[in-house]
Write a protein that holds these residues in place. Structure first.
Motif, PDB file in Angstrom:
ATOM      1  N   VAL A 113       0.842  -1.199   0.000  1.00  0.00           N
ATOM      2  CA  VAL A 113       0.000   0.000   0.000  1.00  0.00           C
ATOM      3  C   VAL A 113       0.881   1.254   0.000  1.00  0.00           C
ATOM      4  N   ALA A 114       1.909   1.258   0.838  1.00  0.00           N
ATOM      5  CA  ALA A 114       2.803   2.417   0.917  1.00  0.00           C
ATOM      6  C   ALA A 114       3.511   2.663  -0.407  1.00  0.00           C
ATOM      7  N   ALA A 115       3.881   1.597  -1.102  1.00  0.00           N
ATOM      8  CA  ALA A 115       4.519   1.755  -2.413  1.00  0.00           C
ATOM      9  C   ALA A 115       3.578   2.465  -3.373  1.00  0.00           C
ATOM     10  N   GLY A 116       2.303   2.072  -3.347  1.00  0.00           N
ATOM     11  CA  GLY A 116       1.325   2.736  -4.199  1.00  0.00           C
ATOM     12  C   GLY A 116       1.135   4.190  -3.834  1.00  0.00           C
ATOM     13  N   VAL A 117       1.108   4.471  -2.535  1.00  0.00           N
ATOM     14  CA  VAL A 117       0.963   5.857  -2.079  1.00  0.00           C
ATOM     15  C   VAL A 117       2.163   6.691  -2.522  1.00  0.00           C
ATOM     16  N   GLY A 118       3.368   6.116  -2.396  1.00  0.00           N
ATOM     17  CA  GLY A 118       4.563   6.827  -2.820  1.00  0.00           C
ATOM     18  C   GLY A 118       4.526   7.181  -4.295  1.00  0.00           C
ATOM     19  N   LEU A 119       4.070   6.254  -5.123  1.00  0.00           N
ATOM     20  CA  LEU A 119       3.952   6.522  -6.551  1.00  0.00           C
ATOM     21  C   LEU A 119       2.894   7.576  -6.838  1.00  0.00           C
ATOM     22  N   ALA A 120       1.729   7.421  -6.200  1.00  0.00           N
ATOM     23  CA  ALA A 120       0.600   8.309  -6.489  1.00  0.00           C
ATOM     24  C   ALA A 120       0.837   9.721  -5.979  1.00  0.00           C
ATOM     25  N   TYR A 121       1.270   9.841  -4.715  1.00  0.00           N
ATOM     26  CA  TYR A 121       1.485  11.167  -4.141  1.00  0.00           C
ATOM     27  C   TYR A 121       2.551  11.943  -4.907  1.00  0.00           C
ATOM     28  N   ALA A 122       3.579  11.245  -5.361  1.00  0.00           N
ATOM     29  CA  ALA A 122       4.658  11.924  -6.065  1.00  0.00           C
ATOM     30  C   ALA A 122       4.230  12.411  -7.445  1.00  0.00           C
ATOM     31  N   ALA A 123       3.207  11.780  -8.033  1.00  0.00           N
ATOM     32  CA  ALA A 123       2.761  12.177  -9.373  1.00  0.00           C
ATOM     33  C   ALA A 123       1.847  13.394  -9.346  1.00  0.00           C
ATOM     34  N   MET A 124       1.177  13.636  -8.227  1.00  0.00           N
ATOM     35  CA  MET A 124       0.167  14.696  -8.183  1.00  0.00           C
ATOM     36  C   MET A 124       0.734  16.091  -8.436  1.00  0.00           C
ATOM     37  N   PRO A 125       1.847  16.494  -7.802  1.00  0.00           N
ATOM     38  CA  PRO A 125       2.372  17.841  -8.078  1.00  0.00           C
ATOM     39  C   PRO A 125       2.714  18.054  -9.550  1.00  0.00           C
ATOM     40  N   ALA A 126       3.237  17.019 -10.207  1.00  0.00           N
ATOM     41  CA  ALA A 126       3.587  17.159 -11.618  1.00  0.00           C
ATOM     42  C   ALA A 126       2.341  17.413 -12.459  1.00  0.00           C
ATOM     43  N   LEU A 127       1.256  16.734 -12.145  1.00  0.00           N
ATOM     44  CA  LEU A 127       0.003  16.946 -12.870  1.00  0.00           C
ATOM     45  C   LEU A 127      -0.524  18.358 -12.646  1.00  0.00           C
ATOM     46  N   ILE A 128      -0.512  18.785 -11.385  1.00  0.00           N
ATOM     47  CA  ILE A 128      -1.051  20.111 -11.057  1.00  0.00           C
ATOM     48  C   ILE A 128      -0.200  21.210 -11.683  1.00  0.00           C
ATOM     49  N   MET A 129       1.108  21.120 -11.505  1.00  0.00           N
ATOM     50  CA  MET A 129       1.974  22.209 -11.945  1.00  0.00           C
ATOM     51  C   MET A 129       2.165  22.242 -13.448  1.00  0.00           C
ATOM     52  N   GLY A 130       1.779  21.162 -14.139  1.00  0.00           N
ATOM     53  CA  GLY A 130       1.786  21.204 -15.580  1.00  0.00           C
ATOM     54  C   GLY A 130       0.559  21.897 -16.142  1.00  0.00           C
ATOM     55  N   ALA A 131      -0.373  22.282 -15.258  1.00  0.00           N
ATOM     56  CA  ALA A 131      -1.626  22.885 -15.716  1.00  0.00           C
ATOM     57  C   ALA A 131      -1.843  24.292 -15.192  1.00  0.00           C
ATOM     58  N   VAL A 132      -0.892  24.819 -14.387  1.00  0.00           N
ATOM     59  CA  VAL A 132      -1.068  26.159 -13.826  1.00  0.00           C
ATOM     60  C   VAL A 132       0.170  26.997 -14.103  1.00  0.00           C
ATOM     61  N   PRO A 133       0.030  28.327 -14.143  1.00  0.00           N
ATOM     62  CA  PRO A 133       1.196  29.192 -14.319  1.00  0.00           C
ATOM     63  C   PRO A 133       2.158  29.073 -13.151  1.00  0.00           C
ATOM     64  N   ILE A 134       3.425  29.384 -13.396  1.00  0.00           N
ATOM     65  CA  ILE A 134       4.443  29.246 -12.349  1.00  0.00           C
ATOM     66  C   ILE A 134       4.176  30.175 -11.170  1.00  0.00           C
ATOM     67  N   THR A 135       3.443  31.268 -11.394  1.00  0.00           N
ATOM     68  CA  THR A 135       3.149  32.211 -10.316  1.00  0.00           C
ATOM     69  C   THR A 135       2.073  31.697  -9.368  1.00  0.00           C
ATOM     70  N   GLU A 136       1.472  30.544  -9.660  1.00  0.00           N
ATOM     71  CA  GLU A 136       0.383  30.027  -8.835  1.00  0.00           C
ATOM     72  C   GLU A 136       0.712  28.688  -8.186  1.00  0.00           C
ATOM     73  N   THR A 137       1.962  28.265  -8.258  1.00  0.00           N
ATOM     74  CA  THR A 137       2.268  26.890  -7.883  1.00  0.00           C
ATOM     75  C   THR A 137       2.048  26.597  -6.408  1.00  0.00           C
ATOM     76  N   ALA A 138       2.408  27.519  -5.519  1.00  0.00           N
ATOM     77  CA  ALA A 138       2.272  27.246  -4.087  1.00  0.00           C
ATOM     78  C   ALA A 138       0.808  27.053  -3.710  1.00  0.00           C
ATOM     79  N   ALA A 139      -0.053  27.947  -4.176  1.00  0.00           N
ATOM     80  CA  ALA A 139      -1.468  27.832  -3.844  1.00  0.00           C
ATOM     81  C   ALA A 139      -2.090  26.608  -4.501  1.00  0.00           C
ATOM     82  N   ALA A 140      -1.691  26.316  -5.743  1.00  0.00           N
ATOM     83  CA  ALA A 140      -2.243  25.154  -6.431  1.00  0.00           C
ATOM     84  C   ALA A 140      -1.878  23.867  -5.703  1.00  0.00           C
ATOM     85  N   ASN A 141      -0.633  23.751  -5.249  1.00  0.00           N
ATOM     86  CA  ASN A 141      -0.223  22.573  -4.488  1.00  0.00           C
ATOM     87  C   ASN A 141      -0.882  22.537  -3.113  1.00  0.00           C
ATOM     88  N   GLY A 142      -1.082  23.720  -2.530  1.00  0.00           N
ATOM     89  CA  GLY A 142      -1.766  23.767  -1.245  1.00  0.00           C
ATOM     90  C   GLY A 142      -3.184  23.231  -1.337  1.00  0.00           C
TER      91      GLY A 142
END
Length: 485
Positions: free
Chosen positions: A381-410
Motif C-alpha cells: 500500500v505504501a509503495a502505491g501511495v509513494g507513486l501516487a502522491y509523487a505524481a500529483m504535483p507534476a500533474l497540477i503544476m503542468g496545468a497552472v502558471p508558475i506564479t500560482e504553484t504554491a497555492a495550487a499545491n496547497g
C-alpha cells in the motif's frame, strides 16, 4: 482548484542569484516535510489516556486530534496563496514558527483549551509541504525538479508513518509533555535550516489578499470537516451534524459566487474547473481516502489481543515499528515515480500507484495470519501511495502558471486531507459497528477489517477511473517549463 494570478504577476526570465546546492535544498525541505507531517500522529500513543491527562471527557479530548486536522485544512490553501504573493520562504518560515509556538503551548499546559490551541497551531504548519514543492520548482535545475518534488510530496505520508513509533517510544519512556518539547526542538532545527539554506523565490504574484474569500473558505471547510470527523460521536442523523453539512453547502455556494466576482480571488474557480486540475484534485481525495485506511486499521489489527483470533497483541511501540518501513518505502519509491512520470507521464504514474494501493489492500484481506504478512501488505500500500502522491504535483503544476504553484499545491494537499478525514469517519463507523465480544471488552471483528480493506480498495479503483479522465493537453497559460535549466 487553483489560485488566480494577477495581471501584474511577474516571472523573471533570468535569475542570477546564487542558488544553494540541490542536495542541500532537497534535504532541508524534505526534513521540513517529515517534521510537519509527523504532527498528525504525534498524540496517537496517548489518545487512550488523554481524558485523564487533561481532566476532561473522551469526547472533549478528541478535539486535540481534530483541531490539528481542521487547522491544517484551513491554513494550507491560505498559506499557499500568501506564499505566491509575499514569498514562499517567508511563509514557510512562518509555518515553522507556528509549529514551534503550538508545541511550546502544548508542552507548557495540561488542560484542554491550551492543548487545542497548541494543536491548532501545529496543524497550521502543514502548508509547509506544498510551499516546499513550489520552492523546489522555482530553485532547482530542471533535471532535478521531478524527483525532488516527488520526495517532498511523499513526506506527507512518510512523517505520519515514522511519527507513530517515535511518539510511542517517547510516550512510553517519558512524561507526555516531552512529545511536544521534542516537536518544538525539531521545529526550531527546521526553521534554522530554512533560514540558512533556503533562498527566497523571485516568483511573486502581487495582488491584494482576498480576505473575504479566505473567510468564506474557512467557514465552509470547518462546517464540512467538523461533522465528518465528529459525526460518529454525534450521530450522522443528529441535528448538529445535519445543520453543519447544510451550512457548509450554503456557504460554499455563496463563496463560489463571491469568488467569481473578485478581480484577484483566493481561488480561481474558472481555472479550477479545467479537467486536468479538477480530476487530479478529485483523484487526490480518493487516494487520500485509501491511504488513511492503512493508518487507521493496521495498527488496531496488530495491537488486538490474540484471543480475538486475528490479532497479535503487539504494544503501540512494536506495532509502530512494524509499520515504520512503510515510510521508507514511500521515500524509496518517490524517485522511481519521478522517473516513470518523466518517461510515461504523471497520469500513468498516478494510475499505477492507485492500482498498487488496491493490490495491497486485497493482499491484506487474505494475508492476516502473521505480523510479516501485515507488514508486507502495508508496504505494498505504501509503495502505491509513494507513486501516487509523487505524481500529483507534476500533474497540477503542468496545468497552472508558475506564479500560482504554491497555492495550487496547497489546494491539492487540501483535497488529500478531505479524503483522509472522510476515510477516518467511514472506517471508524465500520469498525465500531462490526464488532465481537471478548470478555468485558468489545473489539472490531475480522469481517470488520475485511470490509475496511475492501472499501479502501474501492477508493483506489475510483482513483484509477478519475485518473483516466485527466486530459494531458497542457493548458494555454501553463508554465512552459518546470524548474530552471
Amino acid at each position: 482548484m487553483t489560485v488566480a494570478a494577477d495581471a501584474s504577476s511577474t516571472v523573471p526570465d533570468t535569475d542570477d542569484r546564487r542558488r544553494p546546492a540541490a542536495g542541500v535544498l532537497i534535504a532541508t525541505l524534505g526534513m521540513v516535510g517529515v517534521v510537519v507531517s509527523l504532527m498528525q500522529t504525534l498524540v496517537i500513543p496517548i489518545i487512550p489516556t488523554l481524558p485523564d491527562l487533561l481532566n476532561t471527557s473522551a469526547s472533549n479530548a478528541s478535539w486535540v486530534v481534530t483541531a490539528t486536522l481542521l487547522a491544517g485544512a484551513v491554513a494550507t490553501p491560505i498559506s499557499g496563496r500568501l506564499g505566491d504573493m509575499f514569498g514562499k520562504r517567508r511563509v514557510l518560515f512562518a509555518n515553522l514558527i507556528s509549529l514551534v509556538a503550538g508545541s511550546v503551548v502544548c508542552a507548557t499546559f495540561s488542560s484542554l483549551v491550551p492543548e487545542i490551541i497548541g494543536r491548532s497551531l501545529q496543524g497550521a504548519a502543514v502548508g509547509a509541504i506544498p510551499l516546499g514543492i513550489s520552492i523546489m520548482r522555482d530553485e532547482l535545475p530542471a533535471e532535478k525538479v521531478g524527483s525532488a518534488m516527488a520526495i517532498m510530496s511523499a513526506t506527507l505520508g512518510v512523517g505520519g508513518a515514522l511519527g507513530l513509533p517515535l511518539a510511542a517510544v517517547i510516550a512510553q519512556n517519558a512524561d507526555w509533555h516531552m512529545l511536544f518539547w521534542t516537536a518544538a526542538g525539531l521545529g526550531i532545527v527546521c526553521a534554522a535550516l530554512v533560514f540558512v539554506f533556503v533562498p527566497e523565490s523571485p516568483v511573486r504574484t502581487p495582488a491584494r489578499f482576498d480576505f473575504g474569500g479566505a473567510l468564506g473558505l474557512s467557514i465552509a471547510l470547518l462546517a464540512l470537516l467538523i461533522p465528518i470527523t465528529k459525526g460518529a460521536d454525534w450521530g450522522w442523523a443528529s441535528a448538529p451534524t445535519l445543520i453543519l453539512f447544510a451550512v457548509s453547502l450554503v456557504v460554499f455556494l455563496g463563496w463560489g459566487a463571491f469568488e467569481l466576482r473578485q478581480r484577484s480571488p483566493l481561488v480561481d474557480l474558472r481555472v479550477s474547473a479545467r479537467p486536468r486540475v479538477l480530476f487530479t484534485n478529485v483523484a487526490s481525495i480518493a487516494v487520500g481516502f485509501a491511504l488513511y485506511g492503512m493508518s487507521l486499521t493496521f495498527p488496531q489489527l496488530l495491537m488486538a489481543p490474540e484471543q480475538t483470533g486475528y490479532g497479535f497483541g503487539l504494544t503501540m511501540v512494536n506495532a509502530g515499528l512494524a509499520l515504520a518501513p512503510t515510510g521508507f518505502v514511500m521515500i524509496l519509491l518517490s524517485p522511481v515515480s519521478a522517473k516513470l512520470s518523466a518517461a510515461r507521464g504523471p497520469k500513468i504514474t498516478l494510475a499505477l500507484g492507485s492500482a498498487v494501493i488496491a493490490a495491497g489492500y486485497l493482499c491484506a484481506v487474505v494475508l492476516m495470519n502473521s505480523v510479516w504478512e501485515i507488514m508486507l501488505a502495508s508496504m505494498i500500500v505504501a509503495a502505491g501511495v509513494g507513486l501516487a502522491y509523487a505524481a500529483m504535483p507534476a500533474l497540477i503544476m503542468g496545468a497552472v502558471p508558475i506564479t500560482e504553484t504554491a497555492a495550487a499545491n496547497g489546494l491539492n494537499s487540501l483535497m488529500r486531507s478531505v479524503g483522509t478525514s472522510t476515510s477516518s469517519a467511514v472506517m471508524s463507523v465500520v469498525l465500531a459497528h462490526m464488532t465481537m465480544q471478548l470478555g468485558p471488552h468489545v473489539f472490531p471483528s475480522r469481517d470488520g477489517f475485511h470490509t475496511t480493506f475492501l472499501i479502501a480498495t474501492a477508493a483506489a479503483l475510483v482513483a484509477i477511473v478519475l485518473t483516466a479522465l485527466i486530459p494531458m493537453r497542457k493548458a494555454p497559460d501553463a508554465a512552459a517549463t518546470v524548474g530552471h535549466a
